[in-house]
Design a protein around this motif. Structure first.
Motif, short mmCIF file in Angstrom:
data_model
loop_
_atom_site.label_atom_id
_atom_site.label_comp_id
_atom_site.label_asym_id
_atom_site.label_seq_id
_atom_site.Cartn_x
_atom_site.Cartn_y
_atom_site.Cartn_z
N HIS A 239 0.86 -1.18 0.00
CA HIS A 239 0.00 0.00 0.00
C HIS A 239 0.90 1.24 0.00
CE1 HIS A 239 -3.17 -2.79 1.75
NE2 HIS A 239 -3.80 -2.21 0.73
N TRP A 240 1.17 1.77 -1.17
CA TRP A 240 2.02 2.94 -1.31
C TRP A 240 1.20 4.09 -1.90
CZ3 TRP A 240 7.35 1.00 -3.61
CH2 TRP A 240 7.93 0.11 -2.69
N PHE A 241 1.80 5.28 -1.93
CA PHE A 241 1.12 6.44 -2.49
C PHE A 241 2.04 7.16 -3.48
CE2 PHE A 241 -0.23 10.86 -2.71
CZ PHE A 241 -1.60 10.72 -2.89
N ARG A 242 1.56 7.34 -4.70
CA ARG A 242 2.24 8.13 -5.71
C ARG A 242 1.20 9.05 -6.35
NH1 ARG A 242 5.56 5.97 -3.18
NH2 ARG A 242 7.39 4.80 -3.86
N ASP A 243 1.46 10.36 -6.35
CA ASP A 243 0.48 11.30 -6.90
C ASP A 243 0.59 11.35 -8.42
OD1 ASP A 243 2.76 12.79 -7.41
OD2 ASP A 243 2.33 14.31 -5.88
N LEU B 214 -2.26 4.11 -4.37
CA LEU B 214 -3.36 5.02 -4.06
C LEU B 214 -3.57 5.19 -2.56
CD1 LEU B 214 -5.93 3.50 -6.59
CD2 LEU B 214 -4.34 5.38 -6.99
N SER B 215 -2.63 4.74 -1.74
CA SER B 215 -2.87 4.58 -0.31
C SER B 215 -2.13 5.63 0.51
CB SER B 215 -2.42 3.17 0.13
OG SER B 215 -3.00 2.18 -0.70
N PRO B 216 -2.86 6.67 1.03
CA PRO B 216 -2.19 7.72 1.80
C PRO B 216 -1.43 7.20 3.03
CG PRO B 216 -4.35 8.48 1.10
CD PRO B 216 -4.27 7.01 0.75
N ARG B 217 -1.99 6.20 3.72
CA ARG B 217 -1.21 5.58 4.80
C ARG B 217 -0.43 4.43 4.19
NH1 ARG B 217 -0.54 1.62 8.36
NH2 ARG B 217 -2.32 0.37 7.72
#
Length: 370
Positions: A166-170, A247-250
């Motif tokens: 669970h990662w976050f990339r804008d 898509l995961s902010p945490r």
């Protein structure tokens, strides 16, 4: 051209190393190499961007710099080349290294497709040069401890597993020209992000037998998926669910394996140490499980240094370096299975992903499948 000092002690025994691509990831490679000066000599670096190349070589004191990799291979004659370039370049660059007699250590993903990686494997020599993939999470002491316990049977059979990235990339991240495209990155987070956790799961549980998955483009504007999830079955009877998300902010990277006698968990983000692993024994197995766990390997984090040390040691011993092309192909075949299953809405087995089959020469067929 820089010529090594012939009077340097043991210079002939050192592995001659070159780095291709001098972006952010290359610094992890060079800093790992610089931690073992008695074993390696960094002889050159190459990049098509002269400004990046100058900054990088000045920072790390690398005398020979090249704007052309082929020229570097001819003149610097490295034994080992670290390919820290975008995925779309890996196949051609690795083949050039092998042709020049140099082993290639390739950043993930090692290629855009199974076909490309099989070409690379076929070009290896029986006694080298070889192709190895940088899958450093296999080499932290926690993973090596779990693998030893799997092989010894101390924790019983593996039954159920979870593998989440669970990662976050804008959106700005994917606006880079080569990201989120089939022809230059090969896929989305399944290929470029979750591949580390998926590879570690395979390293711990072994061969897979079937996969069922979905993939979506939920929020980012790009060709590939920004999310995949599904479940995979293993030859030893274990089953696992997985998520690959940007898509995961945490943010969290998480692996959990429930064995007959204990649950083993790993929580981290981009790298782990021993304290990121936990063991929960099953009732009645507290002493046995904790004793086996405490006796295992410890003290090594999962950074680039952990694997690169093994790669250098293998080359000095004239042995194939880890992670071998055969092991990388097993991981890439699972990723191809995820894409094939998601596109065809059915369960896929490894045997369906051989040469000439759909999803063998690329991770998508036709237009975007979602």
């Amino acid at each position: 051209m820089h010529t090594p000092d012939p009077l340097t002690p043991d210079a002939a025994d050192r592995v001659r190393v070159a780095v291709v691509g001098t972006g952010n990831i290359a610094r992890f490679h060079v800093e790992a190499l610089r931690s073992m000066p008695e074993d390696v000599e960094i002889v050159a670096a190459a990049d098509v961007d002269p400004d990046n190349l100058e900054r990088f070589t000045d920072r790390y004191g690398i005398a020979d710099r090249y704007g052309d990799m082929d020229r570097m291979l001819r003149e610097a004659r490295p034994d080992l080349v670290h390919l820290c370039t975008p995925p779309g370049l890996h196949h051609g660059q690795a083949m050039a290294c092998l042709s020049a007699g140099a082993t290639a250590l390739v950043e993930k993903p090692p290629a855009l497709s199974l076909a490309e990686l099989e070409d690379m494997a076929a070009a290896e020599g029986a006694q080298g040069p070889w192709v190895a993939t940088l899958f450093q999470h296999r080499f932290g002491s926690g993973a090596r401890r779990v693998r030893a316990l799997v092989e010894s049977g101390e924790l019983g059979r593996p039954l159920v597993a979870v593998c989440h990235t669970h990662w976050f990339r804008d959106q700005a991240y994917f606006d880079a020209p080569w990201r989120g495209r089939w022809d230059t990155e090969g896929g989305g987070p399944t290929m470029g992000h979750g591949i580390h956790q998926m590879d570690l799961l395979l390293a711990l549980l072994g061969d897979w037998t079937e996969v069922s998955a979905i993939a979506r483009r939920q929020a980012r504007t790009m060709e590939t998926e920004d999310l995949s999830l599904g479940h995979v079955a293993f030859a030893n009877g274990a089953v696992a669910c997985f998520v690959n998300s940007v898509l995961s902010p945490r943010e969290e990277s998480y692996i959990r394996i429930d064995f007959e006698r204990a649950t083993v968990e790993l929580r981290h983000l981009y790298g782990y140490g021993d304290n990121d692993w936990t063991l929960t024994p099953a009732p009645g197995y507290e002493e046995q499980a904790r004793s086996a766990w405490a006796a295992g390997e410890s003290g090594v984090s999962s950074g680039h240094s952990a694997q690169i040390a093994h790669v250098v040691a293998a080359l000095r011993a004239k042995e194939p370096p880890p992670v071998t092309s055969a092991e990388s192909l097993r991981t890439m075949r699972l990723l191809a299975g995820v894409y094939a299953s998601a596109a065809q809405h059915r369960t896929v087995t490894p045997d369906e992903l051989r040469r000439g089959a759909p999803f063998h020469s690329r991770m998508h067929e036709g237009g975007s499948p979602w």
